[in-house]
Scaffold this motif. Structure first.
Motif, PDB file in Angstrom:
ATOM      1  N   UNK A  18      11.469   1.328  -7.062  1.00 14.68           N
ATOM      2  CA  UNK A  18      11.405   2.573  -7.842  1.00 14.68           C
ATOM      3  C   UNK A  18      10.128   2.863  -7.443  1.00 14.68           C
ATOM      4  N   UNK A  19       9.843   2.214  -5.845  1.00 15.03           N
ATOM      5  CA  UNK A  19       8.502   2.992  -5.569  1.00 15.03           C
ATOM      6  C   UNK A  19       8.404   3.046  -3.796  1.00 15.03           C
ATOM      7  N   UNK A  20       8.219   3.976  -3.634  1.00 19.62           N
ATOM      8  CA  UNK A  20       8.802   5.088  -2.317  1.00 19.62           C
ATOM      9  C   UNK A  20       7.335   4.697  -1.679  1.00 19.62           C
ATOM     10  N   UNK A  21       6.279   4.429  -1.728  1.00 24.88           N
ATOM     11  CA  UNK A  21       4.939   4.190  -0.611  1.00 24.88           C
ATOM     12  C   UNK A  21       4.516   3.313  -0.461  1.00 24.88           C
ATOM     13  N   UNK A  22       5.082   1.810  -1.333  1.00 26.41           N
ATOM     14  CA  UNK A  22       3.748   0.841  -1.212  1.00 26.41           C
ATOM     15  C   UNK A  22       4.097   0.047   0.031  1.00 26.41           C
ATOM     16  N   UNK A  23       2.923  -0.017   0.241  1.00 25.24           N
ATOM     17  CA  UNK A  23       2.471  -1.443   0.921  1.00 25.24           C
ATOM     18  C   UNK A  23       3.324  -2.698   1.550  1.00 25.24           C
ATOM     19  N   UNK A  24       3.901  -3.068   0.573  1.00 22.03           N
ATOM     20  CA  UNK A  24       4.642  -4.069   0.340  1.00 22.03           C
ATOM     21  C   UNK A  24       6.599  -3.435   0.699  1.00 22.03           C
ATOM     22  N   UNK A  25       6.860  -3.028   0.618  1.00 19.28           N
ATOM     23  CA  UNK A  25       8.082  -1.993   0.923  1.00 19.28           C
ATOM     24  C   UNK A  25       7.771  -1.974   2.121  1.00 19.28           C
ATOM     25  N   UNK A  26       7.095  -1.869   2.795  1.00 17.22           N
ATOM     26  CA  UNK A  26       6.887  -1.315   3.791  1.00 17.22           C
ATOM     27  C   UNK A  26       6.855  -2.559   5.496  1.00 17.22           C
ATOM     28  N   UNK A  27       5.796  -3.728   4.497  1.00 18.56           N
ATOM     29  CA  UNK A  27       6.006  -4.786   5.406  1.00 18.56           C
ATOM     30  C   UNK A  27       7.362  -5.114   5.245  1.00 18.56           C
ATOM     31  N   UNK A  28       7.988  -5.326   4.025  1.00 14.60           N
ATOM     32  CA  UNK A  28       9.179  -6.383   4.407  1.00 14.60           C
ATOM     33  C   UNK A  28      10.349  -5.712   5.329  1.00 14.60           C
ATOM     34  N   UNK A  29      10.147  -4.340   4.961  1.00  9.27           N
ATOM     35  CA  UNK A  29      10.727  -3.900   5.953  1.00  9.27           C
ATOM     36  C   UNK A  29      11.318  -4.249   7.299  1.00  9.27           C
ATOM     37  N   UNK A  30       9.860  -4.583   7.882  1.00  7.21           N
ATOM     38  CA  UNK A  30       9.104  -3.512   9.436  1.00  7.21           C
ATOM     39  C   UNK A  30       9.409  -4.881   9.582  1.00  7.21           C
ATOM     40  N   UNK A  31       9.522  -6.492   8.471  1.00  7.48           N
ATOM     41  CA  UNK A  31       9.459  -7.260   8.986  1.00  7.48           C
ATOM     42  C   UNK A  31      10.973  -8.072   9.267  1.00  7.48           C
ATOM     43  N   UNK A  32      11.745  -7.502   8.632  1.00  4.16           N
ATOM     44  CA  UNK A  32      13.298  -7.807   8.837  1.00  4.16           C
ATOM     45  C   UNK A  32      13.973  -6.576  10.063  1.00  4.16           C
ATOM     46  N   UNK A  33      12.865  -5.749  10.213  1.00  3.87           N
ATOM     47  CA  UNK A  33      13.513  -4.743  11.192  1.00  3.87           C
ATOM     48  C   UNK A  33      13.251  -5.472  12.563  1.00  3.87           C
ATOM     49  N   UNK A  34      12.385  -6.635  12.515  1.00  2.00           N
ATOM     50  CA  UNK A  34      12.074  -7.181  14.050  1.00  2.00           C
ATOM     51  C   UNK A  34      12.179  -8.142  13.965  1.00  2.00           C
ATOM     52  N   UNK A  35      12.894  -8.718  13.012  1.00  2.00           N
ATOM     53  CA  UNK A  35      14.082 -10.007  13.538  1.00  2.00           C
ATOM     54  C   UNK A  35      15.639  -9.656  14.016  1.00  2.00           C
TER      55      UNK A  35
END
Length: 285
Positions: A94-111
């Motif tokens: 429910x958090x659209x602009x959470x930095x934690x969401x961006x961090x997890x998403x970017x990390x998974x995408x990199x793998x």
């Protein structure tokens, strides 16, 4: 109360996926081709043989073919994974602009992106640093790596080290990029345009590049090592060896071209990504 039909929702999801795929591919290809000489200089500075013995300024475009072939699918795969993961986590938390969401998403995408990126990097960097006395093509380099060392130690050598470089890089870059975009108008009083998105990408990329240069040095050394040496190398061991040989300067070798390359690359990449997304969205309306 009116609700959107499942067909419309499915169409929107499919278009978003298509838009992300195309935008990421276009942006990645433009960056890697346009800034390839800077990447070559960076790789040769980080090589164990040193800049001049690795070719100096000669053959500055060696390795362009694998880089050009791999850049579009790598970037497309990254952004599709990033946007998809971000959308899913935002809906769950429910958090659209959470930095934690961006961090997890970017990390998974990199793998996920490293499935394509690592073999491409091996072929590209071995041509850039003139590792082979005989001028082998990218496919010949990868085939030799596979025949002599197998999949894990050959085609995917440095996979773990690459992820150890990419995840910290993305943990800094993407939350910073998203933050700068979100606050651009309040900071500057100007609307968010592809140019301003490019500026945000340049700032985020430059800072991330500088902070992760030692990890990039380790990754380059491991990928360029011969078969016997490559079996014994890990990120920590390489960093210790580089520091012992060249001190702190060795750990940040190539930092100037790396920061320049990723700052310019961030501007072009995110700018063209945003521009292409807007064009595709406009044509779909």
């Amino acid at each position: 109360m009116e609700t959107e039909s499942p067909t419309l929702l499915s169409t929107d999801v499919n278009f978003h996926f298509f838009s992300t795929l195309i935008s990421g591919a276009v942006a990645g290809a433009i960056v890697d081709v346009a800034l390839f000489p800077i990447d070559t200089v960076k790789t040769r500075l980080q090589s164990e043989n040193g800049f001049w013995r690795s070719g100096g300024f000669k053959g500055i475009y060696k390795g362009l073919a694998p880089a050009a072939a791999g850049s579009a699918p790598t970037a497309a795969l990254f952004f599709c994974t990033y946007e998809g993961c971000k959308k899913y986590l935002s809906s769950v938390t429910g958090q659209t602009n959470s930095p934690y969401v961006h961090m997890v998403s970017a990390s998974f995408a990199e793998v996920v992106a490293c499935i394509i990126r690592v073999p491409v990097e091996i072929a590209k960097q071995r041509r850039q640093a003139l590792v082979h006395k005989v001028d082998k093509t990218a496919l010949q380099i990868l085939w030799t790596a596979y025949k002599t060392e197998g999949v894990r130690r050959g085609l995917y050598r440095g996979f773990g080290t690459t992820i150890c470089r990419e995840i910290p890089f993305s943990l800094i870059q993407f939350p910073l990029w998203e933050f700068l975009k979100l606050n651009w108008s309040s900071f500057t009083g100007l609307p968010l345009t592809p140019v301003s998105v490019a500026i945000c990408g340049a700032i985020a990329g430059g800072i991330s590049a500088a902070a992760t240069t030692p990890l990039d040095v380790a990754k380059t050394r491991i990928m360029l090592a011969d078969e016997a040496s490559g079996r014994k190398l890990g990120m920590t061991r390489v960093l210790k060896l580089v520091y012992k040989e060249k001190g702190f300067g060795g750990l940040i070798s190539g930092i100037v071209p790396r920061v320049m390359w990723i700052t310019l690359g961030g501007a072009i990449f995110f700018g063209f990504y945003d521009l292409t997304s807007r064009i595709l969205k406009f044509e779909n309306t």
